[in-house]
Enzyme design. Structure first.
Site, PDB file in Angstrom:
ATOM      1  N   LYS A   1       4.178   9.161  -5.406  1.00  0.00           N
ATOM      2  CA  LYS A   1       3.293   9.014  -6.692  1.00  0.00           C
ATOM      3  C   LYS A   1       2.185   9.937  -6.494  1.00  0.00           C
ATOM      4  CE  LYS A   1       2.344   4.581  -5.241  1.00  0.00           C
ATOM      5  NZ  LYS A   1       3.189   4.697  -3.866  1.00  0.00           N
TER       6      LYS A   1
ATOM      7  N   ARG B   1      -1.018  -3.261  -8.718  1.00  0.00           N
ATOM      8  CA  ARG B   1      -0.086  -3.537  -7.502  1.00  0.00           C
ATOM      9  C   ARG B   1       0.344  -5.049  -7.384  1.00  0.00           C
ATOM     10  NH1 ARG B   1      -1.409   0.849  -3.976  1.00  0.00           N
ATOM     11  NH2 ARG B   1      -0.262   0.632  -2.164  1.00  0.00           N
TER      12      ARG B   1
ATOM     13  N   ARG C   1       4.197  12.734   6.954  1.00  0.00           N
ATOM     14  CA  ARG C   1       3.067  13.076   5.965  1.00  0.00           C
ATOM     15  C   ARG C   1       1.816  13.736   6.543  1.00  0.00           C
ATOM     16  NH1 ARG C   1       1.101   9.454   1.375  1.00  0.00           N
ATOM     17  NH2 ARG C   1       1.215   7.609   3.015  1.00  0.00           N
TER      18      ARG C   1
ATOM     19  N   ARG D   1      -2.754   9.926   8.080  1.00  0.00           N
ATOM     20  CA  ARG D   1      -3.326   8.627   7.576  1.00  0.00           C
ATOM     21  C   ARG D   1      -3.209   7.593   8.675  1.00  0.00           C
ATOM     22  NH1 ARG D   1      -1.849   7.464   1.499  1.00  0.00           N
ATOM     23  NH2 ARG D   1      -1.473   5.450   2.279  1.00  0.00           N
TER      24      ARG D   1
ATOM     25  N   ARG E   1       3.495  -2.256   4.983  1.00  0.00           N
ATOM     26  CA  ARG E   1       3.520  -1.809   3.543  1.00  0.00           C
ATOM     27  C   ARG E   1       4.506  -2.141   2.544  1.00  0.00           C
ATOM     28  NH1 ARG E   1       1.551   3.706   4.816  1.00  0.00           N
ATOM     29  NH2 ARG E   1       1.383   4.199   2.633  1.00  0.00           N
TER      30      ARG E   1
HETATM   31  P1  AP5 Z   1       3.123  10.805  -1.473  1.00  0.00           P
HETATM   32  O1  AP5 Z   1       3.207  11.556  -2.733  1.00  0.00           O
HETATM   33  O2  AP5 Z   1       1.834  10.687  -0.837  1.00  0.00           O
HETATM   34  O3  AP5 Z   1       3.553   9.035  -1.803  1.00  0.00           O
HETATM   35  P2  AP5 Z   1       2.925   8.093  -2.402  1.00  0.00           P
HETATM   36  O4  AP5 Z   1       3.971   7.391  -3.351  1.00  0.00           O
HETATM   37  O5  AP5 Z   1       1.805   8.444  -2.986  1.00  0.00           O
HETATM   38  O6  AP5 Z   1       2.687   7.124  -1.218  1.00  0.00           O
HETATM   39  P3  AP5 Z   1       1.349   6.564  -0.679  1.00  0.00           P
HETATM   40  O7  AP5 Z   1       1.754   6.138   0.782  1.00  0.00           O
HETATM   41  O8  AP5 Z   1       0.146   7.280  -0.852  1.00  0.00           O
HETATM   42  O9  AP5 Z   1       1.414   5.123  -1.380  1.00  0.00           O
HETATM   43  P4  AP5 Z   1       0.806   3.719  -0.974  1.00  0.00           P
HETATM   44  O10 AP5 Z   1       0.855   3.152  -2.246  1.00  0.00           O
HETATM   45  O11 AP5 Z   1       1.183   3.023  -0.002  1.00  0.00           O
HETATM   46  O12 AP5 Z   1      -0.659   4.323  -0.647  1.00  0.00           O
HETATM   47  P5  AP5 Z   1      -2.044   4.124  -1.434  1.00  0.00           P
HETATM   48  O13 AP5 Z   1      -2.936   5.186  -0.775  1.00  0.00           O
HETATM   49  O14 AP5 Z   1      -1.951   3.955  -2.739  1.00  0.00           O
HETATM   50  O15 AP5 Z   1       4.424  11.239  -0.492  1.00  0.00           O
HETATM   51  C1  AP5 Z   1       4.512  10.589   0.836  1.00  0.00           C
HETATM   52  C2  AP5 Z   1       5.103  12.038   1.737  1.00  0.00           C
HETATM   53  O16 AP5 Z   1       6.384  12.470   1.324  1.00  0.00           O
HETATM   54  C3  AP5 Z   1       4.113  13.266   1.580  1.00  0.00           C
HETATM   55  O17 AP5 Z   1       4.178  13.762   2.978  1.00  0.00           O
HETATM   56  C4  AP5 Z   1       4.913  14.208   0.808  1.00  0.00           C
HETATM   57  O18 AP5 Z   1       4.631  15.551   0.970  1.00  0.00           O
HETATM   58  C5  AP5 Z   1       6.274  13.677   0.703  1.00  0.00           C
HETATM   59  N1  AP5 Z   1       7.093  13.913  -0.387  1.00  0.00           N
HETATM   60  C6  AP5 Z   1       6.737  13.348  -1.716  1.00  0.00           C
HETATM   61  N2  AP5 Z   1       7.816  13.711  -2.480  1.00  0.00           N
HETATM   62  C7  AP5 Z   1       8.954  14.238  -1.768  1.00  0.00           C
HETATM   63  C8  AP5 Z   1      10.222  14.373  -1.999  1.00  0.00           C
HETATM   64  N3  AP5 Z   1      10.698  14.611  -3.245  1.00  0.00           N
HETATM   65  N4  AP5 Z   1      11.068  14.824  -0.991  1.00  0.00           N
HETATM   66  C9  AP5 Z   1      10.531  14.950   0.084  1.00  0.00           C
HETATM   67  N5  AP5 Z   1       9.210  14.682   0.639  1.00  0.00           N
HETATM   68  C10 AP5 Z   1       8.564  14.236  -0.436  1.00  0.00           C
HETATM   69  O19 AP5 Z   1      -2.590   2.686  -0.806  1.00  0.00           O
HETATM   70  C11 AP5 Z   1      -3.148   2.556   0.491  1.00  0.00           C
HETATM   71  C12 AP5 Z   1      -3.658   1.317   0.762  1.00  0.00           C
HETATM   72  O20 AP5 Z   1      -4.850   1.026  -0.009  1.00  0.00           O
HETATM   73  C13 AP5 Z   1      -2.877   0.089   0.587  1.00  0.00           C
HETATM   74  O21 AP5 Z   1      -2.034  -0.121   1.479  1.00  0.00           O
HETATM   75  C14 AP5 Z   1      -3.803  -1.021   0.253  1.00  0.00           C
HETATM   76  O22 AP5 Z   1      -4.242  -1.551   1.482  1.00  0.00           O
HETATM   77  C15 AP5 Z   1      -5.022  -0.367  -0.457  1.00  0.00           C
HETATM   78  N6  AP5 Z   1      -4.832  -0.075  -1.957  1.00  0.00           N
HETATM   79  C16 AP5 Z   1      -4.500   1.009  -2.853  1.00  0.00           C
HETATM   80  N7  AP5 Z   1      -4.357   0.414  -4.135  1.00  0.00           N
HETATM   81  C17 AP5 Z   1      -4.488  -0.727  -4.169  1.00  0.00           C
HETATM   82  C18 AP5 Z   1      -4.561  -1.619  -5.136  1.00  0.00           C
HETATM   83  N8  AP5 Z   1      -4.189  -1.377  -6.559  1.00  0.00           N
HETATM   84  N9  AP5 Z   1      -4.480  -3.132  -4.790  1.00  0.00           N
HETATM   85  C19 AP5 Z   1      -4.930  -3.587  -3.377  1.00  0.00           C
HETATM   86  N10 AP5 Z   1      -4.816  -2.656  -2.249  1.00  0.00           N
HETATM   87  C20 AP5 Z   1      -4.688  -1.196  -2.795  1.00  0.00           C
END
Ligand code: AP5
Length: 216
Positions: free
Chosen positions: A13, A88, A127, A160, A171
């Site tokens: 994402k 979410r 990552r 992270r 997660r």
């Molecule tokens: P990346 O693009 O970073 O993936 P992502 O889908 O953004 O994953 P996240 O871990 O950031 O999502 P998340 O939803 O768990 O975290 P968030 O920050 O929202 O890619 C991941 C890796 O893969 C990278 O190294 C990239 O280079 C690689 N990659 C990408 N595409 C690839 C491909 N095609 N092939 C190979 N490699 C690839 O949330 C974190 C925390 O915040 C949550 O756990 C929660 O505690 C809190 N939080 C955030 N939003 C909310 C909400 N709305 N409600 C409640 N709590 C929330």
């Protein structure tokens, strides 16, 4: 254009949102990034959210809905935005729907990125993120040109706190229980577009642009 990127942790994402931002000139609105910035700054919000995030659980709906309400009212969101990591839960999706209805700004599309669970674990384990500009890297599939340093701004790359294997599994379970039902929710509203999130990052971006009618 107002787009939601939906998908499990590691689905890409953030990676795809950054590209869309560059191409379309509209901001990426990532609740995860906003919360991590609050943690790094040691604000009351950050202190409250840190333990929850480190455990891989979700921050309370009322907190993230408040964040989004404020963020979407900012001038840079007037032409549209890419929502990354919000909504979410069903309550967040309902709150967003009410907000957008009141503003008269309907969603353009909800893109659901699908990737196999084992691939998600591999992606998150490797990552690294720039501590200065937030650019995303992967030790194997998208390494920086100089080890440990961002190609874009030269900042140091960090792992992270929630990217440890045990927390990653938690997660993913939280995603299955609380967020995956939103796929059906948005499909029922005619907004859902499935995107194969496997394979090359550029190829996935091309698929997304095609779905949004933003090729070229
Ligand atoms: P990346 O693009 O970073 O993936 P992502 O889908 O953004 O994953 P996240 O871990 O950031 O999502 P998340 O939803 O768990 O975290 P968030 O920050 O929202 O890619 C991941 C890796 O893969 C990278 O190294 C990239 O280079 C690689 N990659 C990408 N595409 C690839 C491909 N095609 N092939 C190979 N490699 C690839 O949330 C974190 C925390 O915040 C949550 O756990 C929660 O505690 C809190 N939080 C955030 N939003 C909310 C909400 N709305 N409600 C409640 N709590 C929330």
């Amino acid at each position: 254009m107002r787009v939601i990127l939906l998908g499990p942790p590691g689905a890409g994402k953030g990676t795809q949102a950054q590209r869309l931002t560059q191409k379309l000139g509209i901001p990426q609105v990532s609740t995860g990034d906003i919360l991590r910035a609050a943690v790094a700054a040691g604000t009351p919000l950050g202190r409250e959210a840190k333990a929850t995030m480190d455990q891989g659980a979700l921050v309370p709906d009322s907190v993230v809905i408040g964040i989004i309400r404020e963020r979407l009212a900012a001038p840079d969101c007037a032409r549209g935005y890419i929502l990354d990591g919000f909504p979410r839960t069903a309550a967040q999706a309902e709150a967003l729907g009410e907000m957008l209805q009141a503003l008269g700004t309907p969603l353009t599309a909800v893109l659901s990125l699908t990737v196999d669970p084992e691939e998600l674990v591999r992606r998150l384990g490797g990552r690294r993120t720039c501590g200065s500009c937030g650019a995303a890297y992967h030790l194997e599939t998208a390494p920086p040109r100089r080890a440990g340093l961002c190609d874009r701004c030269g900042g140091g790359l960090l792992q992270r706190d929630d990217d440890r294997e045990e927390t990653i599994r938690k997660r993913l379970a939280v995603y299955r229980e609380q967020t995956a039902p939103l796929v059906a929710y948005y499909r029922g509203r005619g907004l859902l577009r499935e995107v194969d999130g496997r394979g090359d990052i550029d190829a996935i971006f091309t698929r997304i642009c095609r779905l949004l009618g933003a090729e070229g």
